[in-house]
Design an enzyme around this catalytic site. Structure first.
Site, PDB file in Angstrom:
ATOM      1  N   SER A 296       0.868  -1.187   0.000  1.00 50.63           N
ATOM      2  CA  SER A 296       0.000   0.000   0.000  1.00 50.63           C
ATOM      3  C   SER A 296       0.892   1.220   0.000  1.00 50.63           C
ATOM      4  CB  SER A 296      -0.856   0.028   1.265  1.00 50.63           C
ATOM      5  OG  SER A 296      -0.096   0.502   2.362  1.00 50.63           O
ATOM      6  N   ASP A 297       0.352   2.388  -0.343  1.00 58.69           N
ATOM      7  CA  ASP A 297       1.145   3.590  -0.119  1.00 58.69           C
ATOM      8  C   ASP A 297       1.052   3.931   1.371  1.00 58.69           C
ATOM      9  OD1 ASP A 297       2.845   5.680  -0.438  1.00 58.69           O
ATOM     10  OD2 ASP A 297       1.770   6.607  -2.095  1.00 58.69           O
ATOM     11  N   TRP A 298       1.880   4.850   1.794  1.00 57.65           N
ATOM     12  CA  TRP A 298       2.021   5.171   3.219  1.00 57.65           C
ATOM     13  C   TRP A 298       0.654   5.494   3.841  1.00 57.65           C
ATOM     14  CZ3 TRP A 298       6.669   6.293   6.214  1.00 57.65           C
ATOM     15  CH2 TRP A 298       6.389   6.833   7.477  1.00 57.65           C
ATOM     16  N   GLY A 299       0.193   4.570   4.670  1.00 50.86           N
ATOM     17  CA  GLY A 299      -1.057   4.819   5.388  1.00 50.86           C
ATOM     18  C   GLY A 299      -2.304   4.790   4.525  1.00 50.86           C
ATOM     19  N   SER A 300      -2.170   4.349   3.269  1.00 46.89           N
ATOM     20  CA  SER A 300      -3.325   4.502   2.370  1.00 46.89           C
ATOM     21  C   SER A 300      -4.478   3.555   2.709  1.00 46.89           C
ATOM     22  CB  SER A 300      -2.911   4.328   0.902  1.00 46.89           C
ATOM     23  OG  SER A 300      -2.555   2.999   0.633  1.00 46.89           O
TER      24      SER A 300
END
Ligand code: BGC
Length: 769
Positions: A296-300
């Protein structure tokens, strides 16, 4: 943990393989899998309990919080989890010492001792910094692009790293979007070739090679189409646009064997990419048969709550896993909720295990199970980073990335024994901005400045004056510290330096005016509505121009900028992006004619920010532009065209195109036509030209772009020399994602355009029967 102990455990794991490979057939559905690795993966999977499986799907940032909002989890908590073997990967831990320390936590304490994979954003070099990806794309030189990625991988691997979050293959057509600097620009074809070259550079032919690292195609998908160029914003893209414009570079990266993908922050037509099942499962994993894992992207995953798409983190975890996101970067959603979701039958064990299998597969491919410390060698770290050889390639990449936009009266190149030069502007002696944003371990103030490059090049009798003129930004943080967290402030008051700059401009034969953008004006979260010269730079330009007309603009830029006024009045313009460690030397090579510029724009330069998003491969409207009537698709206060179009770039020589012909004018859908053109160097010096092929499908089942790049060749021609360049026109070139939801060629008429940039009018019609 000693090396021998870790090897012992690995041997144990391998021995169990032969007793535990009952599931391996299922995962062999895909023919391009390595059977031995699949057996090992299954064997390890069979030893794991549920917590350990979920742990593999967890990624923590274990360095300082470089990129996203500060993490809520304490460092101690993260360490405890690693010791239990409940963390699959960490990011932002760099250097052999730190990687070894972190890996030891797992290898010396956890039950199964499954090595972690170490990731970092190595976007355009680790310590030897190459041009920003957008800048480098202007070289249209795939070999050089691959080479710089190879070196970035070598330096990263020598620092203990196994995985970079690059290349960014988002097609991006909006100059306002700060992250446009991270990609290959506005064209899906060029972006596909460049993306694949970068993947090959990072990964080589063999991921287990000590000098290679896993790459990551990001951000899947549509992130580059953020509305209004505002970072993290929503995208509204139709199905055909998605397939024809956005997905091709991702598909090319998958085809090139990229080990991982990263999904994106945006929603596409209402569905967050992180929770997008069609994209991740149906297209990437199923239709493309890709076997890597998606981070995932950061915290997505957690951010799907802010999207209003998940009511809490638990539901976010459910959506993400079901949609095919394999690893959770810094949301803490998987570790907290997957077990519970499984219990409640909201996710399936086979989906969860598929994710784990994908992650283990990459770890095996990297050779981490053979030796978890294999990338941890202090000697290699000492000898393989920031070497002379790497810097030489950084210089080569820098000079090849420069684009000459204007050269009135052949103001360039400048003779090395010119009497006097004034190097003026906030970027004239700037040793930091050339490193650009996302500079990994690039050392603060370590680039060769323009002034240094110029001084090293000119004769000893040449007088070189320097004045900064204006300070562009007011420092809000200590130089060199993490600027990511702070917005920039622009100086609009202190004009004292302008006078001094004018004084030296008066004395000099020629002025190199180094204005443009700071490194931190582009990059993540750095969208801007103003893409002109901020602060007092316009004033500086006008003041200098009053006293000396011999000005070469040496543009510092992460994005395409509005340079309309400069383009109107200045005789010379060089786009020098942010060119990395060897910036000043690379620019001086071009300014003084040791290298004949050959770069071509990978993005359109607008006349005005109001034209954005601006790109050459637009569709025709029902009202194509008509300059004599107002009710046509255009603007009443500006021309519709770019100031400098995609593919544009001059040389110190000139080229003519002649004798465009095809071997036949008609073919069937599976046929082939050869198109050829004679390109002649009509000037006095040798030079390189990027010969470009565009097509237009005149009538189709969906509206098609008026031009699409479909081929190019970069050739070197001596003065007076002519070469014939040929392109094969076949299915590869003519197909698109049609109304039948298939890539196919539709019969009908096509125009084939050839020339030096996307505005070329030289064409030939063909018919596909
Ligand atoms: C960015 C990614 C990056 C990640 C990890 C995110 O904020 O969007 O491109 O790889 O952080 O640093």
């Amino acid at each position: 943990m000693t090396k021998s102990k870790s090897l012992f455990i690995t041997t144990l794991i391998i021995i169990t393989i032969f007793f535990n490979c009952k599931d391996s057939k299922k995962s062999m559905a895909n023919s391009n899998l390595d059977e031995k690795i699949e057996q090992k993966v299954d064997s390890v999977l069979n030893l794991m309990n549920l917590d350990e499986k979920i742990g593999q799907m967890v990624q923590y940032s274990a360095g300082w919080d470089l990129t996203g909002p500060a993490s809520s989890k304490s460092a101690q908590d993260k360490v405890d989890k690693m010791k239990k073997g409940l963390v699959g990967s960490v990011l932002n831990v760099v250097s052999v010492k730190e990687v070894r320390e972190a890996q030891k936590l797992v290898m010396e304490n956890s039950r199964l001792k499954i090595p972690m994979i170490f990731a970092y954003d190595v976007i355009h070099g680790l310590k030897t910094i190459f041009p920003t990806p957008l800048g480098e794309s202007a070289s249209w030189d795939l070999e050089t692009i691959q080479k710089t990625a190879t070196i970035a991988a070598k330096e990263s691997a020598a620092s203990g790293l196994n995985w970079t979050f690059a290349p960014m293959v988002d097609v991006s057509r909006d100059a306002r979007w700060g992250r446009i600097m991270e990609g290959a620009g506005e064209d899906p074809y060029l972006g596909s070739l460049i993306g694949a070259a970068r993947v090959k550079g990072f990964q080589g032919d063999d991921l287990s090679n000590i000098n290679t690292i896993a790459a990551c195609a990001k951000h899947f998908a549509g992130y580059g189409f953020a509305e209004a160029g505002r970072d993290y914003n929503t995208t509204t893209v139709g199905e055909f646009e998605l397939h024809n414009m956005i997905l091709p570079p991702f598909k090319a990266a998958a085809k090139a064997g990229v080990a991982t993908f990263m999904n994106s922050f945006n929603d596409i037509d209402g569905i967050p990419a992180t929770g997008h099942r069609v994209l991740q499962r149906d297209i990437l994993k199923e239709a493309w048969g890709w076997n890597g894992f998606i981070v995932s992207d950061w915290g997505s995953i957690g951010e799907m709550r802010s999207h209003g798409y998940a009511k809490d983190k638990k539901q976010a975890a459910e959506i993400a896993l079901n949609a095919g996101s394999d690893m959770d970067m810094e949301s803490y959603a998987y570790e907290a909720h997957l077990a519970e979701l499984l219990e409640e039958n909201k996710i399936s064990l086979s989906d969860l295990e598929d994710s784990v299998r994908r992650i283990l597969r990459v770890k095996f491919q990297l050779g981490l199970f053979d030796d978890p410390y294999k990338y941890c060698d202090e000697e290699r770290e000492k000898n393989n980073i920031y070497t002379k050889e790497h810097l030489a390639i950084a210089r080569e990449a820098a000079k090849k990335s420069i684009v000459l936009l204007k050269n009135e009266g052949n103001i360039l190149p400048i003779a090395k024994d010119v009497k006097s030069i004034a190097v003026i502007g906030p970027f004239a002696d700037n040793k930091d901005t050339p490193l650009g944003n996302w500079r990994a371990k690039g050392r603060y103030n370590s680039a060769v400045s323009l002034l240094e490059g110029v001084k090293a090049k000119v004769s000893k009798n040449t007088k070189v004056y320097y004045e900064k003129g204006v300070e562009l930004t007011i420092p809000t943080v200590k130089p060199g510290s993490n600027q990511f967290l702070y917005p920039l402030e622009f100086n609009t008051k202190d004009k004292t330096g302008i006078k001094e700059a004018v004084a030296v401009a008066k004395k000099a034969e020629v002025v190199f005016l180094a204005i443009g953008e700071d490194a931190y004006q582009s990059g993540e979260g750095r969208s801007q509505v103003n893409i002109g010269f901020l602060g007092l730079q316009n004033e500086l330009l006008e003041a200098i121009y009053k006293v000396n007309k011999n000005i070469v603009l040496v543009l510092s830029n992460g994005r395409p900028m509005d340079i309309s006024r400069a383009s109107e009045i200045l005789p010379g313009i060089l786009v020098t992006w942010q060119l990395g460690s060897e910036s000043g030397n690379g620019i001086a090579d071009v300014l003084f004619g040791d290298y004949n510029p050959s770069g071509k724009l990978p993005v359109s330069f607008p006349r005005n920010v109001g034209q954005e998003p601006l790109f050459y491969n637009q569709k025709n409207t029902g009202r194509p532009y008509n300059s004599k009537h107002v009710t046509y698709s255009g603007y009443t206060d500006s021309k519709k065209s770019a100031l400098y179009p995609f593919g544009f770039g001059l040389s110190y020589t000139t080229f003519s195109y002649d004798n465009l012909k095809v071997d036949k004018e008609t073919m069937n859908v599976d046929g082939k036509i050869t198109l050829s053109v004679d390109v002649k160097n009509t000037g006095k010096v040798a030079g390189e030209e990027v010969v470009q092929l565009y097509i237009r499908d005149l009538v189709a089942s969906i509206v098609r772009p008026t031009k699409e790049l479909k081929g190019f060749e970069k050739i070197m021609l001596q003065a007076g020399e002519t070469k014939t360049v040929s392109f094969t026109i076949d299915k590869e070139v003519l197909q698109f994602y049609t109304i039948n939801r298939k890539w196919e060629v539709e019969s009908g008429e096509f125009l084939l355009f050839v020339g030096e940039n996307s505005a070329t009018k030289m064409k030939q019609k063909i018919t596909v029967e």
